[in-house]
Design an enzyme around this catalytic site. Structure first.
Site, short mmCIF file in Angstrom:
data_model
loop_
_atom_site.label_atom_id
_atom_site.label_comp_id
_atom_site.label_asym_id
_atom_site.label_seq_id
_atom_site.Cartn_x
_atom_site.Cartn_y
_atom_site.Cartn_z
N GLY A 46 27.05 8.86 21.35
CA GLY A 46 26.49 9.51 20.18
C GLY A 46 26.07 8.49 19.14
O GLY A 46 26.57 7.36 19.14
N GLN A 51 24.15 5.30 10.97
CA GLN A 51 24.50 4.13 11.77
C GLN A 51 23.33 3.21 12.04
O GLN A 51 23.52 2.05 12.38
CB GLN A 51 25.12 4.57 13.11
CG GLN A 51 26.47 5.24 12.95
CD GLN A 51 26.99 5.66 14.30
OE1 GLN A 51 26.66 6.73 14.78
NE2 GLN A 51 27.77 4.79 14.91
N CYS A 94 33.58 3.87 18.36
CA CYS A 94 32.37 4.04 17.56
C CYS A 94 31.54 2.77 17.63
O CYS A 94 32.08 1.67 17.55
CB CYS A 94 32.77 4.34 16.11
SG CYS A 94 31.38 4.61 15.00
N LEU A 95 30.23 2.94 17.76
CA LEU A 95 29.34 1.77 17.79
C LEU A 95 29.39 1.00 16.48
O LEU A 95 29.08 -0.19 16.45
CB LEU A 95 27.91 2.20 18.12
CG LEU A 95 27.71 2.83 19.51
CD1 LEU A 95 26.27 3.30 19.67
CD2 LEU A 95 28.11 1.87 20.60
N HIS A 136 32.50 13.98 15.43
CA HIS A 136 32.42 12.56 15.08
C HIS A 136 31.07 12.24 14.44
O HIS A 136 31.01 11.57 13.39
CB HIS A 136 32.63 11.74 16.37
CG HIS A 136 32.57 10.27 16.19
ND1 HIS A 136 33.68 9.46 16.32
CD2 HIS A 136 31.53 9.43 15.94
CE1 HIS A 136 33.32 8.19 16.13
NE2 HIS A 136 32.02 8.15 15.91
N GLU A 137 29.98 12.70 15.06
CA GLU A 137 28.64 12.37 14.56
C GLU A 137 28.31 13.10 13.26
O GLU A 137 27.68 12.52 12.37
CB GLU A 137 27.57 12.63 15.62
CG GLU A 137 27.74 11.82 16.90
CD GLU A 137 27.88 10.32 16.70
OE1 GLU A 137 27.33 9.77 15.73
OE2 GLU A 137 28.58 9.69 17.52
N HIS A 140 29.81 11.27 10.46
CA HIS A 140 28.97 10.13 10.02
C HIS A 140 27.97 10.57 8.96
O HIS A 140 27.75 9.86 7.98
CB HIS A 140 28.20 9.54 11.21
CG HIS A 140 28.93 8.49 11.96
ND1 HIS A 140 29.37 7.31 11.39
CD2 HIS A 140 29.29 8.43 13.27
CE1 HIS A 140 29.98 6.58 12.32
NE2 HIS A 140 29.95 7.23 13.46
#
Length: 172
Positions: A46, A51, A94-95, A136-137, A140
């Protein structure tokens, strides 16, 4: 398509709230495609607008396993409209917090309303990894990271570990 830069902690944009997208335009569709390319190139499941340095309510995800056919989902202005009372723990990464993982408590099931890449309104109900990914997304987009759910002690250890690894990598 273009691979975008993924911002990592402590980048301030990761803690800012993304703004709604007015309309799904060709530029928005291109951004979503670029975000998907970036997510796949980074081995993520994701990616949210914040991000990649965009304060726009955009999310891409693909929770298909490595052995499965890709199943990308592109969301514009996602809004969680239902959360189950049942909670689960899931080991998240997470990226924007590379190579660090922690167990986070999430709702077992969520329903999300969004516009797809064609501007069509959709509703998706999800469980398991997809449910966790949606939460999660969308977090963000509200300026929250998975590490914000950890105790101050655990979050501090995780961040120190990340900083230590970064220092080692720059010394090499």
């Amino acid at each position: 398509m273009t691979k975008l830069k993924v911002f990592e902690i402590p980048a301030p944009i990761l803690h800012e709230k993304a703004l709604p997208v007015e309309a799904v335009t060709p530029e928005i569709r291109q951004t979503l495609a670029d975000m998907l390319e970036t997510m796949y190139a980074s081995n993520g499941v994701g990616l949210a607008g914040n991000q990649v340095g965009l304060l726009k309510r955009l999310v891409v995800m693909d929770c298909a396993g490595k052995e499965e056919e890709p199943c990308p989902i592109q969301m514009v202005n996602p809004k969680i409209i239902h959360k189950s009372a049942e909670m689960i723990f899931h080991n998240e990464g997470c990226l924007s917090v590379p190579q660090e993982y922690a167990d986070v408590e999430r709702h077992a099931e969520v329903s999300v309303q969004y516009l797809d890449e064609n501007g069509q309104e959709k509703t998706l109900t999800a469980t398991g990894l997809l449910s966790v990914c949606i939460q999660h997304e969308t977090d963000h987009l509200d300026g929250r990271l998975f590490i914000d759910y950890l105790s101050p002690l655990k979050r501090g250890r995780l961040v120190k570990h990340l900083e230590k690894r970064r220092r080692r990598e720059t010394e090499e």
